[in-house]
Design a protein around this motif. Structure first.
Motif, PDB file in Angstrom:
ATOM      1  N   GLY A 184       1.041  -5.240 -12.272  1.00 18.64           N
ATOM      2  CA  GLY A 184       0.516  -6.387 -13.000  1.00 18.64           C
ATOM      3  C   GLY A 184      -0.762  -6.963 -12.432  1.00 18.64           C
ATOM      4  O   GLY A 184      -1.310  -7.920 -12.977  1.00 18.64           O
ATOM      5  N   ILE A 185      -1.255  -6.399 -11.346  1.00 17.17           N
ATOM      6  CA  ILE A 185      -2.476  -6.891 -10.712  1.00 17.17           C
ATOM      7  C   ILE A 185      -3.625  -5.938 -11.031  1.00 17.17           C
ATOM      8  O   ILE A 185      -3.523  -4.741 -10.801  1.00 17.17           O
ATOM      9  CB  ILE A 185      -2.297  -6.988  -9.183  1.00 17.17           C
ATOM     10  CG1 ILE A 185      -1.100  -7.876  -8.837  1.00 17.17           C
ATOM     11  CG2 ILE A 185      -3.566  -7.483  -8.529  1.00 17.17           C
ATOM     12  CD1 ILE A 185      -1.212  -9.285  -9.351  1.00 17.17           C
ATOM     13  N   TYR A 186      -4.703  -6.485 -11.563  1.00 14.10           N
ATOM     14  CA  TYR A 186      -5.868  -5.680 -11.893  1.00 14.10           C
ATOM     15  C   TYR A 186      -6.549  -5.209 -10.612  1.00 14.10           C
ATOM     16  O   TYR A 186      -6.679  -5.949  -9.657  1.00 14.10           O
ATOM     17  CB  TYR A 186      -6.837  -6.478 -12.752  1.00 14.10           C
ATOM     18  CG  TYR A 186      -6.303  -6.749 -14.131  1.00 14.10           C
ATOM     19  CD1 TYR A 186      -5.467  -7.833 -14.361  1.00 14.10           C
ATOM     20  CD2 TYR A 186      -6.615  -5.911 -15.191  1.00 14.10           C
ATOM     21  CE1 TYR A 186      -4.952  -8.077 -15.618  1.00 14.10           C
ATOM     22  CE2 TYR A 186      -6.107  -6.152 -16.451  1.00 14.10           C
ATOM     23  CZ  TYR A 186      -5.274  -7.237 -16.659  1.00 14.10           C
ATOM     24  OH  TYR A 186      -4.765  -7.471 -17.898  1.00 14.10           O
ATOM     25  N   ASN A 187      -7.017  -3.979 -10.637  1.00 11.64           N
ATOM     26  CA  ASN A 187      -7.664  -3.414  -9.465  1.00 11.64           C
ATOM     27  C   ASN A 187      -9.151  -3.715  -9.417  1.00 11.64           C
ATOM     28  O   ASN A 187      -9.794  -3.937 -10.457  1.00 11.64           O
ATOM     29  CB  ASN A 187      -7.450  -1.907  -9.436  1.00 11.64           C
ATOM     30  CG  ASN A 187      -6.032  -1.536  -9.071  1.00 11.64           C
ATOM     31  OD1 ASN A 187      -5.592  -1.762  -7.950  1.00 11.64           O
ATOM     32  ND2 ASN A 187      -5.298  -0.993 -10.018  1.00 11.64           N
ATOM     33  N   GLU A 188      -9.702  -3.668  -8.218  1.00  9.66           N
ATOM     34  CA  GLU A 188     -11.134  -3.841  -7.967  1.00  9.66           C
ATOM     35  C   GLU A 188     -11.923  -2.802  -8.750  1.00  9.66           C
ATOM     36  O   GLU A 188     -11.531  -1.635  -8.824  1.00  9.66           O
ATOM     37  CB  GLU A 188     -11.382  -3.685  -6.474  1.00  9.66           C
ATOM     38  CG  GLU A 188     -12.811  -3.484  -6.061  1.00  9.66           C
ATOM     39  CD  GLU A 188     -12.916  -3.114  -4.594  1.00  9.66           C
ATOM     40  OE1 GLU A 188     -11.865  -3.059  -3.913  1.00  9.66           O
ATOM     41  OE2 GLU A 188     -14.035  -2.873  -4.131  1.00  9.66           O
ATOM     42  N   TRP A 202      -5.784   1.029 -13.593  1.00 11.21           N
ATOM     43  CA  TRP A 202      -6.053  -0.158 -14.395  1.00 11.21           C
ATOM     44  C   TRP A 202      -5.367  -1.370 -13.763  1.00 11.21           C
ATOM     45  O   TRP A 202      -5.998  -2.321 -13.381  1.00 11.21           O
ATOM     46  CB  TRP A 202      -5.542   0.099 -15.795  1.00 11.21           C
ATOM     47  CG  TRP A 202      -5.610  -1.054 -16.734  1.00 11.21           C
ATOM     48  CD1 TRP A 202      -6.417  -2.143 -16.663  1.00 11.21           C
ATOM     49  CD2 TRP A 202      -4.829  -1.206 -17.919  1.00 11.21           C
ATOM     50  NE1 TRP A 202      -6.189  -2.968 -17.730  1.00 11.21           N
ATOM     51  CE2 TRP A 202      -5.220  -2.423 -18.519  1.00 11.21           C
ATOM     52  CE3 TRP A 202      -3.849  -0.434 -18.539  1.00 11.21           C
ATOM     53  CZ2 TRP A 202      -4.653  -2.875 -19.708  1.00 11.21           C
ATOM     54  CZ3 TRP A 202      -3.297  -0.900 -19.719  1.00 11.21           C
ATOM     55  CH2 TRP A 202      -3.692  -2.104 -20.281  1.00 11.21           C
ATOM     56  N   VAL A 203      -4.074  -1.278 -13.645  1.00 13.11           N
ATOM     57  CA  VAL A 203      -3.300  -2.329 -13.008  1.00 13.11           C
ATOM     58  C   VAL A 203      -2.257  -1.696 -12.099  1.00 13.11           C
ATOM     59  O   VAL A 203      -1.794  -0.584 -12.345  1.00 13.11           O
ATOM     60  CB  VAL A 203      -2.580  -3.247 -14.020  1.00 13.11           C
ATOM     61  CG1 VAL A 203      -3.563  -4.083 -14.795  1.00 13.11           C
ATOM     62  CG2 VAL A 203      -1.692  -2.443 -14.939  1.00 13.11           C
TER      63      VAL A 203
END
Lengths: 110, 118
Positions: B102-106, B98-99
């Motif tokens: 803190g960075i959302y994945n492709e 999911w993340v």
């Protein structure tokens, strides 16, 4: 809740002209993604921006993330008929919500 | 290249009938999303799974929609009873996680199921 807006909604250009679409978020984003959806197709990931002020290029496409991490742009230089489709931005606010914008539909006239 | 599989590709049903959509994500992808896309609009998240657990179903109309991912692999989205306003494209997507920090994945999208309710 978080809102992501895009302008313009539609853009018609002559082949060879440039095109830009803008994405604005109501909240600060951890990262922003851009997707392209061809007519009749499904969204396909183009790129991800993470850092404030980041600029990335893919051939004729230039992506920019704003300094405040609340806006982004996609610029296409010298459009081609293969660029036709809808361009979506999508962003998340640090693990709480990930939202797609309404998209900008690009038409390229040969 | 690995792809997200969805079936059926098209479904026509009458209102008040039950419909079900199936999605098989890319192998190894822990996160699975179901989106609804109305013509001319962006994808709207209906439900998100992390493995077999629901992470977010706040936008899922729970009086008629249900979703499951029993073994944390493939997933089914059901509508019962279908209403005229449910006509849309239903997209399934998956991502590794999911993340990450803190960075959302492709996200990788499947071809979608186009539902028409008559």
């Amino acid at each position: 809740g978080q809102q992501v807006m895009q302008i313009p909604q539609y853009q018609h250009v002559q082949e060879g002209e440039d095109f830009t679409t803008y994405c604005n978020s109501s909240t600060t984003l951890s990262n922003i993604q851009w997707y392209k959806q061809r007519p009749g197709g499904h969204p396909v990931f183009l790129i991800q921006l993470v850092k404030s002020g980041e600029v990335k290029k893919q051939k004729r496409l230039t992506f920019q993330f704003g300094e405040a991490k609340k806006n982004s742009s996609l610029h296409i230089t010298a459009t081609q008929t293969t660029d036709v489709g809808t361009y979506f931005c999508a962003g998340g606010d640090y693990g709480q919500n990930f939202v797609f914008g309404p998209g900008t539909r690009l038409s390229v006239l040969p | 290249e690995a792809e997200v599989a969805q079936s059926p590709r098209y479904k026509i049903t009458e209102k008040s009938q039950a419909v079900a959509f199936w999605c098989d994500p890319i192998s190894g992808h822990a996160t699975l999303y179901w989106y609804r896309q109305i013509l001319g609009q962006g994808p709207e998240l209906l439900v998100q799974f992390q493995d077999e657990s629901v992470v977010d179903d706040s936008q899922l109309p729970k009086d008629r929609f249900s979703a499951e991912r029993l073994k944390g692999v493939d997933s089914t989205l059901k509508i019962q009873p279908a209403e005229l306003g449910d006509s849309a494209m239903y997209l399934c997507a998956s991502s590794l996680a999911w993340v990450s920090s803190g960075i959302y994945n492709e996200q990788f999208f499947g071809p979608g199921t186009r539902l028409t309710v008559l």
